[in-house]
Structure formats: structure tokens, C-alpha cells
Design an enzyme around this catalytic site. Structure first.
Site, PDB file in Angstrom:
ATOM      1  N   ASP A  70     -11.584   1.925   2.481  1.00 41.60           N
ATOM      2  CA  ASP A  70      -9.996   1.546   2.173  1.00 41.60           C
ATOM      3  C   ASP A  70     -10.069   2.435   1.492  1.00 41.60           C
ATOM      4  O   ASP A  70      -9.449   1.440   0.206  1.00 41.60           O
ATOM      5  CB  ASP A  70      -9.783   0.414   2.769  1.00 41.60           C
TER       6      ASP A  70
ATOM      7  N   ARG B 293     -10.185  -6.801  -5.797  1.00 42.89           N
ATOM      8  CA  ARG B 293      -9.996  -5.245  -6.447  1.00 42.89           C
ATOM      9  C   ARG B 293      -9.163  -5.432  -7.543  1.00 42.89           C
ATOM     10  O   ARG B 293      -8.200  -6.565  -8.123  1.00 42.89           O
ATOM     11  CB  ARG B 293      -8.608  -5.290  -5.628  1.00 42.89           C
TER      12      ARG B 293
ATOM     13  N   GLN C 102      -9.255 -12.057   3.979  1.00 38.15           N
ATOM     14  CA  GLN C 102      -9.065 -11.455   5.262  1.00 38.15           C
ATOM     15  C   GLN C 102      -8.959 -11.948   6.331  1.00 38.15           C
ATOM     16  O   GLN C 102     -10.639 -11.095   6.071  1.00 38.15           O
ATOM     17  CB  GLN C 102      -7.560 -10.766   5.470  1.00 38.15           C
TER      18      GLN C 102
ATOM     19  N   ASP D 234       4.175  -5.048   8.926  1.00 34.79           N
ATOM     20  CA  ASP D 234       4.163  -5.995   8.396  1.00 34.79           C
ATOM     21  C   ASP D 234       4.491  -7.014   8.940  1.00 34.79           C
ATOM     22  O   ASP D 234       5.751  -7.592   9.340  1.00 34.79           O
ATOM     23  CB  ASP D 234       4.242  -6.026   6.610  1.00 34.79           C
TER      24      ASP D 234
ATOM     25  N   GLU E   6       4.648 -11.458   2.802  1.00 33.71           N
ATOM     26  CA  GLU E   6       3.626 -11.255   3.604  1.00 33.71           C
ATOM     27  C   GLU E   6       2.632 -11.404   3.651  1.00 33.71           C
ATOM     28  O   GLU E   6       1.614 -12.089   3.053  1.00 33.71           O
ATOM     29  CB  GLU E   6       3.668  -8.678   3.257  1.00 33.71           C
TER      30      GLU E   6
ATOM     31  N   SER F  18      -1.257  -7.407   7.362  1.00 39.77           N
ATOM     32  CA  SER F  18      -0.708  -5.971   7.798  1.00 39.77           C
ATOM     33  C   SER F  18      -1.216  -5.231   9.253  1.00 39.77           C
ATOM     34  O   SER F  18      -2.347  -5.421   8.777  1.00 39.77           O
ATOM     35  CB  SER F  18      -1.007  -4.930   6.639  1.00 39.77           C
TER      36      SER F  18
END
Length: 344
Positions: free
Chosen positions: A56, A110, A125, A245, A258, A261
Site C-alpha cells: 500500500d 511507517r 490493525q 472512515d 478515526e 478506513s
């Protein structure tokens, strides 16, 4: 460094209770999610080959962590940033039937993430994907799936509150659906995040539809890659987008929060359309994109649900570092310690 210290903050649970509650939340929620959406658990990769188009690329500017593989002629691998596209290959490889799907624990790094109360270098997640029919590529089906996920959230919060009496329920029984264009019309002078905050505070829980495409006012509510969620297909009232979201109102941080997603994934036509919009048509030659264009991947709906984010919300924590062990700037650690925020 952006850090929010809630006035008078005191954790409801101590560190040991927190660890026990994290396990309770994760065990119970994933079982309910799997039952609601008819998903089976599978094992997922930590890294994929560079240049295949499987990783991704998020907004297209974040740098994945990569490394050479000695025994594979120094070819490079990338730590996943999410499994949005890998999952669709997995349901095809496993020959999962329509109406069923898979979920997995996704762990990502990340390095370009801005470190805040809710953003870490480490991302964990539940990534899930379910096979659908062509007739289910519509807004009503998207909303039906969102409601199933939300019902699992409500049940999990109730179980937690029964187990830890100092935590009180906050989620409304139902969440509110709203499109990005409706938010822009209601709050034209606010930023997209400020609009989410206004609406989330009003309703407690919302699902914002149509994230990624350009709105009539020229804005993009938030970035989305062009090759997994369908954010450009027209739906109703001239609106576009089959994704969105789940956003909750966070009373501790006093902001929109949030936690998921998700969306109906691109079909062949939507992929070509969105690659053209983003000037990324060269991706058509990559392995993953060729599989989709050649009809080798099923139609799906899928998404990710933040594990640490969800635990942070349910346990009324001020910092994601109270849920997961990560690396933080020294100044942030000092400020958190002084405010009674125990980073793991």
C-alpha cells in the site's frame, strides 16, 4: 512534535489492568468481527517484494522501510504499510467464496509518520477482506457492512464496561452516515478535520463517505491511493465514492477519532479511471494491477481497524503509547511522564 495533554488527565486503569483489558478487547472484538462478516483468520506477511504493486503506498509520498535479500540476488523487500492489496490476492489464492472473507493481524512500520497522541511509527490493525457480487457494489451494501462492524464495537464496549466498572459506555447505539460533500456544505469555512470534529461531537459516531476523490469545491477530504478503495464511482444525489472512515468522538482528547478506513474495492473500470485521475497509469504494468485487469481477482469489500486505536478509545487513554510499545522523542516522553501518562 504535536502532543496534547488533557487537563487533569488520570488513567482509569493502571498499567497491569491496561494490559489485561487490551487482551480482553482484542480477543472479543475480533471474534465478533469475524462472526458478523463471516471471516476466517489467516497469516499475513510482514514484508513483500518491492516493485510488485502489492504494498500500500498510502498517499504516495510515505517511504516504506526496505532492505536487500541476500539469498534472492539482493532483490529488495518492503515492510508493508498496510495489506489493502495483499488481502485481495489472498482471497483469490484461497478460493474464498462470495459472502465470506478473511481477516488478519497487520503489523506495519511507517517511518514518515508524524508522532502525536494517536500516531506512532508502529501500526497494528485488523485487516479484513470479503468477497462480494457485482450487484453488491453499491452504497446500501457498504452501509450494511459498516453497521455490522459498528455493532461489534458497541458489544465490545459493553463487555469492557461490565469487566471494569470505572469505564462507562459512551458509544451511541447507532452511528450517523454523512458524505464528505455534505460536510463541506455544512461547514465551508472549516478544514476537513474540523468538519469531522464538529459532526463527531454532535453524533458520537459517524461514517464519512467518499474519501479520496476531488469534491466540487476542488478539495480532497483526505488522501487515498487510487488502486484499492473505489472513491470515484457515482452513487446517489450526484455524490461519488463507495468508501469511508468510521470516526468516533473522543472525550479524552476532545476531537474526532478515526478507528477504521474501509470501502468497496475498485473493479477494472474504477482502477483505470482512478489511475488516470492520479496520473499513475504506469502502475497498470505491475503484477497486482495486471492480476486485477486480467480478471484474476474477485470483487471485494475490505478495510482496516486500528487495534491500538480501538483499545486507546475504549480504555479512555490520552496517548497511543499507553497501549503499544514504540519509540518516542525524549521531550515527548518527559512531558508525558510529568502529566501522568505512562508510555509502555
Amino acid at each position: 512534535m504535536k502532543l496534547t495533554i488533557p487537563e487533569g488527565y488520570q488513567s482509569v486503569l493502571d498499567v497491569q489492568q491496561t494490559e489485561q483489558a487490551i487482551k480482553l478487547i482484542k480477543d472479543y472484538f475480533q471474534e465478533n468481527l469475524a462472526a458478523e462478516l463471516r471471516l476466517r483468520r489467516v497469516t499475513a506477511p510482514l514484508f513483500v517484494k518491492q516493485g510488485t504493486g502489492i504494498n500500500d503506498d498510502l498517499n504516495g509520498i510515505e517511504r516504506p522501510v526496505s532492505f536487500p535479500m541476500k539469498d534472492l540476488s539482493e532483490e529488495r523487500a518492503e515492510i508493508v504499510q498496510s495489506l489493502a492489496k495483499w488481502k485481495r490476492m489472498a482471497v483469490a489464492d484461497l478460493k474464498i467464496e462470495e459472502g465470506f472473507g478473511l481477516y488478519t493481524d497487520m503489523n506495519a512500520i511507517r517511518p514518515d509518520e508524524e508522532l502525536t497522541n494517536i500516531h506512532s511509527l508502529y501500526v497494528d490493525q485488523w485487516d479484513w477482506e470479503r468477497v462480494i457480487s457485482r450487484e453488491q457494489r453499491n452504497l446500501d451494501f457498504l452501509k450494511a457492512v459498516v453497521r455490522k462492524i459498528y455493532s461489534a464495537l458497541v458489544r465490545t464496549e459493553f463487555l469492557l464496561c461490565e469487566s471494569f466498572k470505572d469505564i462507562k459506555p459512551e458509544l451511541p447505539e447507532e452511528l450517523t452516515f454523512i458524505h464528505t460533500e455534505e460536510l463541506a456544505a455544512k461547514y465551508p469555512d472549516l478544514t476537513p478535520f474540523e468538519r469531522e470534529t464538529k459532526e463527531a461531537k454532535k453524533h458520537g459516531a459517524i461514517f464519512v463517505i467518499g474519501i479520496g476523490g476531488e469534491m466540487p469545491n476542488g478539495e480532497i477530504h483526505d488522501g487515498r491511493a487510487p488502486d484499492y478503495d473505489d472513491w470515484n464511482t457515482e452513487t446517489v444525489n450526484g455524490f461519488k465514492g463507495l468508501n469511508g472512515d468510521i470516526i468516533l468522538w473522543n472525550n479524552v482528547l476532545n476531537r474526532a477519532f478515526e478507528i477504521s478506513s474501509m470501502g468497496i474495492r475498485v473493479d477494472e473500470a474504477a482502477l483505470l479511471d482512478q489511475l488516470k485521475i492520479r496520473n499513475a497509469e504506469e502502475r497498470k504494468e505491475m503484477l497486482w494491477h495486471q492480476k486485477l485487469l486480467n480478471g484474476e481477482l474477485p470483487l471485494t469489500i475490505g478495510g482496516g481497524i486500528g487495534q491500538s486505536r480501538l483499545c486507546m478509545y475504549f480504555l479512555r487513554k490520552a496517548h497511543i503509547g499507553e497501549i503499544q510499545s514504540s519509540i518516542w522523542p525524549e521531550k515527548m516522553k518527559e512531558q508525558c511522564k510529568a502529566a501522568g501518562i505512562d508510555l509502555l
